[in-house]
Design a protein around this motif. Structure first.
Motif, mmCIF file in Angstrom:
data_model
loop_
_atom_site.group_PDB
_atom_site.id
_atom_site.type_symbol
_atom_site.label_atom_id
_atom_site.label_comp_id
_atom_site.label_asym_id
_atom_site.label_seq_id
_atom_site.Cartn_x
_atom_site.Cartn_y
_atom_site.Cartn_z
ATOM 1 N N CYS A 165 0.830 -1.194 0.000
ATOM 2 C CA CYS A 165 0.000 0.000 0.000
ATOM 3 C C CYS A 165 0.874 1.256 0.000
ATOM 4 O O CYS A 165 1.895 1.291 0.679
ATOM 5 N N ASN A 167 -0.650 4.395 0.425
ATOM 6 C CA ASN A 167 -1.461 5.497 0.966
ATOM 7 C C ASN A 167 -0.843 6.097 2.232
ATOM 8 O O ASN A 167 -1.103 7.256 2.556
ATOM 9 N N ASN A 168 -0.054 5.303 2.909
ATOM 10 C CA ASN A 168 0.674 5.786 4.098
ATOM 11 C C ASN A 168 -0.176 6.517 5.116
ATOM 12 O O ASN A 168 0.155 7.631 5.547
ATOM 13 N N CYS A 169 -1.299 5.908 5.509
ATOM 14 C CA CYS A 169 -2.078 6.473 6.607
ATOM 15 C C CYS A 169 -1.161 6.485 7.828
ATOM 16 O O CYS A 169 -0.454 5.504 8.092
ATOM 17 N N PHE A 171 -1.320 6.061 10.918
ATOM 18 C CA PHE A 171 -1.439 5.094 12.020
ATOM 19 C C PHE A 171 -1.083 3.673 11.587
ATOM 20 O O PHE A 171 -1.027 2.774 12.424
ATOM 21 N N CYS A 172 -0.811 3.470 10.308
ATOM 22 C CA CYS A 172 -0.806 2.110 9.772
ATOM 23 C C CYS A 172 0.591 1.560 9.489
ATOM 24 O O CYS A 172 1.418 2.224 8.883
ATOM 25 N N ILE A 174 1.100 -1.247 7.726
ATOM 26 C CA ILE A 174 1.106 -2.108 6.532
ATOM 27 C C ILE A 174 2.183 -1.718 5.525
ATOM 28 O O ILE A 174 2.929 -2.571 5.044
ATOM 29 N N PRO A 175 2.329 -0.432 5.181
ATOM 30 C CA PRO A 175 3.390 -0.096 4.217
ATOM 31 C C PRO A 175 4.788 -0.503 4.702
ATOM 32 O O PRO A 175 5.648 -0.835 3.900
ATOM 33 N N GLN A 209 -4.962 -4.134 -0.063
ATOM 34 C CA GLN A 209 -4.980 -3.162 1.022
ATOM 35 C C GLN A 209 -5.935 -2.039 0.669
ATOM 36 O O GLN A 209 -6.604 -1.485 1.518
ATOM 37 N N HIS A 251 -10.280 2.495 -0.347
ATOM 38 C CA HIS A 251 -9.977 3.706 0.404
ATOM 39 C C HIS A 251 -10.889 4.827 -0.108
ATOM 40 O O HIS A 251 -10.970 5.051 -1.325
ATOM 41 N N ARG A 290 -5.194 11.523 5.642
ATOM 42 C CA ARG A 290 -6.323 11.217 4.756
ATOM 43 C C ARG A 290 -6.983 12.531 4.358
ATOM 44 O O ARG A 290 -6.914 13.514 5.099
HETATM 45 S S1 SF4 Z 1 -4.892 1.849 6.541
HETATM 46 FE FE1 SF4 Z 1 -5.202 0.742 4.652
HETATM 47 S S2 SF4 Z 1 -5.036 2.315 3.093
HETATM 48 FE FE2 SF4 Z 1 -4.082 3.168 4.904
HETATM 49 S S3 SF4 Z 1 -1.895 2.658 4.743
HETATM 50 FE FE3 SF4 Z 1 -2.902 1.010 5.913
HETATM 51 S S4 SF4 Z 1 -3.378 -0.546 4.401
HETATM 52 FE FE4 SF4 Z 1 -3.017 1.377 3.307
#
Ligand code: SF4
Length: 461
Positions: A165, A167-169, A171-172, A174-175, A209, A251, A290
């Motif tokens: 992903c 998007n680099n939110c 709090f996340c 995942i990236p 994602q 998203h 966001r």
């Molecule tokens: S919350 Fe979802 S959209 Fe945002 S960075 Fe994490 S995986 Fe990506």
């Protein structure tokens, strides 16, 4: 059994992680390994861990420890997101593990297991992102396209369109774990869906994602940076067979409106939209990196409902984010009450190290905030479940195709799902039918005869 090439896989975490586990199964089976139903029958135990937030990490470590203790003779491997994110910490803190396998190259599991146990030392293979070149998820789909063993219920499958992903939110994590978005070629996905549906799959859940980012990293006729979700839906429309398609995780900032037209003219792509809004207050969403706010999200919901009056929307909300004020929570409550979203999940913010939000507030302040957030969460959840119950009333008296999940032993009852219920997260339809007359995975026609709270009831027609 416990012969040499037997394995057991314990899958944790999200649908995307489950697809990785199924790809590993596909690869191991192709290499002559035999999957066992019980860990006690396996010489190799793979725990496909989750490393997203604290509670999930703790659960993954607990599962690893419990398998290590229970099966001293088996080879124990930590795979998945926790292994990818914390390979060094795991290797140091759990020397008793036989292997640590990253999720950047799940198709390489067969080479990995061949080296386990060599020299009685722990074997670690966690290639950094981009270190693998060709052997990356989005380019090596030998085992992805032809997954035979699925860990979902019968007749349903997840299909992963992209990895990572961008998007680099804030709090996340995942990236940090899965890297930037890498989309699979359209042809590979279409091939996979053909293979799954021709082997009897009746429900395809498209996951990534963020499906709204699918294809933006590919050079396509539509041009680089263009979302290819509309294109893939168009391709899926031309696949023969009787099955439905549901989209999970779009998203809101990347929602491709073109899919609304495709859905409205399709009998297969269900008007179910899983759009994680996370919040409704502009200052908080800005802090989350966001773009939206309650007005923008309300407008998106109206566009969806205008194009598809019967559409069903699912979302998630995150409370207790650093800097959240009373007025932000009031804004969120107003949005929830006004938007009348069909399904919603609520979570309290969990600070994740190395994410931009991690240092936004002191642990002491966050702890206090989490307490307040939990109180708000309980009340918002109650408001939401009343909304869900009233939205479900639209289905009273309608005819629906139901996917049978399981029968209730000793009762003439079955738990099923209709198109407006995604696997594992939404409620189930309670179908009245003779015990033993239906099998898991069957698709039946039924009439919705009642709505008990958020559980519809039905009878066969
Ligand atoms: S919350 Fe979802 S959209 Fe945002 S960075 Fe994490 S995986 Fe990506």
């Amino acid at each position: 059994m416990n012969s040499e090439k037997t394995y057991y896989i314990e899958n944790l975490g999200c649908a995307k992680n489950q697809v990785d586990a199924e790809v590993m199964i596909s690869a191991l089976d192709s290499a002559g390994w035999i999957m066992t139903a019980q860990p006690s029958d396996a010489s190799l135990i793979i725990v496909n861990t989750c490393g997203f937030i604290e509670p999930a990490k703790e659960e993954s470590v607990d599962v690893l420890i419990s398998f290590r203790d229970a099966f001293p003779d088996a080879l124990i491997v930590a795979a998945g997101c926790l292994a990818q994110r914390y390979s060094d910490d795991l290797s140091e803190s759990m020397p008793e593990l036989d292997g640590i396998f990253g999720n950047n190259s799940v198709t390489m599991i067969t080479d990995f297991v061949e080296r386990l146990g060599a020299g009685n030392s722990q074997y670690v293979s966690v290639p950094a992102l981009g270190e693998l070149g060709e052997a990356d998820f989005s380019r090596d789909d030998r085992y992805t396209v032809y997954r035979k063993t699925l860990l979902s219920g019968k007749s349903t499958a997840y299909v992963k369109l992209a990895e990572g992903c961008s998007n680099n939110c804030s709090f996340c994590a995942i990236p940090l774990i899965r890297g930037p978005v890498r989309s699979r070629p359209v042809e590979s996905i279409v091939e996979e869906i053909k293979s799954l549906t021709s082997s009897g799959i009746k429900e395809i859940n498209l996951v990534a994602q963020d499906l709204g980012s699918y294809g933006r990293d590919l050079d396509s006729d539509e041009g680089r940076g263009k979302c290819l979700l509309p294109r893939i839906l168009g391709e899926i429309e031309s696949i023969p067979g009787d099955f439905i398609v549901r989209m999970l995780y779009i998203h809101p900032d990347n929602f491709p409106d073109e899919i609304l037209g495709i859905c409205s003219s399709s009998s297969r792509i269900v008007p179910y939209f899983d759009i994680p809004f996370q919040h409704a207050s502009a200052p908080i969403l800005k802090q989350m990196n966001r773009k939206g706010d309650s007005a923008v999200y309300t407008a998106l919901i109206s566009r969806i409902r205008q194009a598809l009056p019967g559409a069903v929307i699912r979302t998630t909300f995150l409370l207790g984010f650093p800097g959240e004020r009373r007025e932000d929570l009031e804004e969120l409550e107003r949005f929830i009450s006004k938007a009348e979203i069909d399904w919603a999940g609520f979570f309290v913010y969990s600070p994740e190290e190395d994410t931009p939000a991690f240092d936004m507030e002191s642990p002491r302040k966050l702890k206090k905030r989490a307490k307040t957030a939990q109180k708000h969460l309980d009340r918002l959840q109650q408001i939401q479940s009343d909304i869900t119950a009233s939205r479900l009333k639209h289905f009273y008296g309608t005819r629906q195709r139901l996917l049978v999940e399981e029968g209730v032993t000793g009762e003439d009852l079955y738990f099923c799902r209709a198109w407006f219920q995604a696997p594992e997260v939404d409620s189930l339809v309670v179908l009245h039918a003779e015990e033993g007359s239906l099998s898991p995975g069957a698709v039946v026609d039924a009439e919705i005869t009642g709505i008990n709270g958020i559980d519809p009831e039905a009878r066969l027609i």
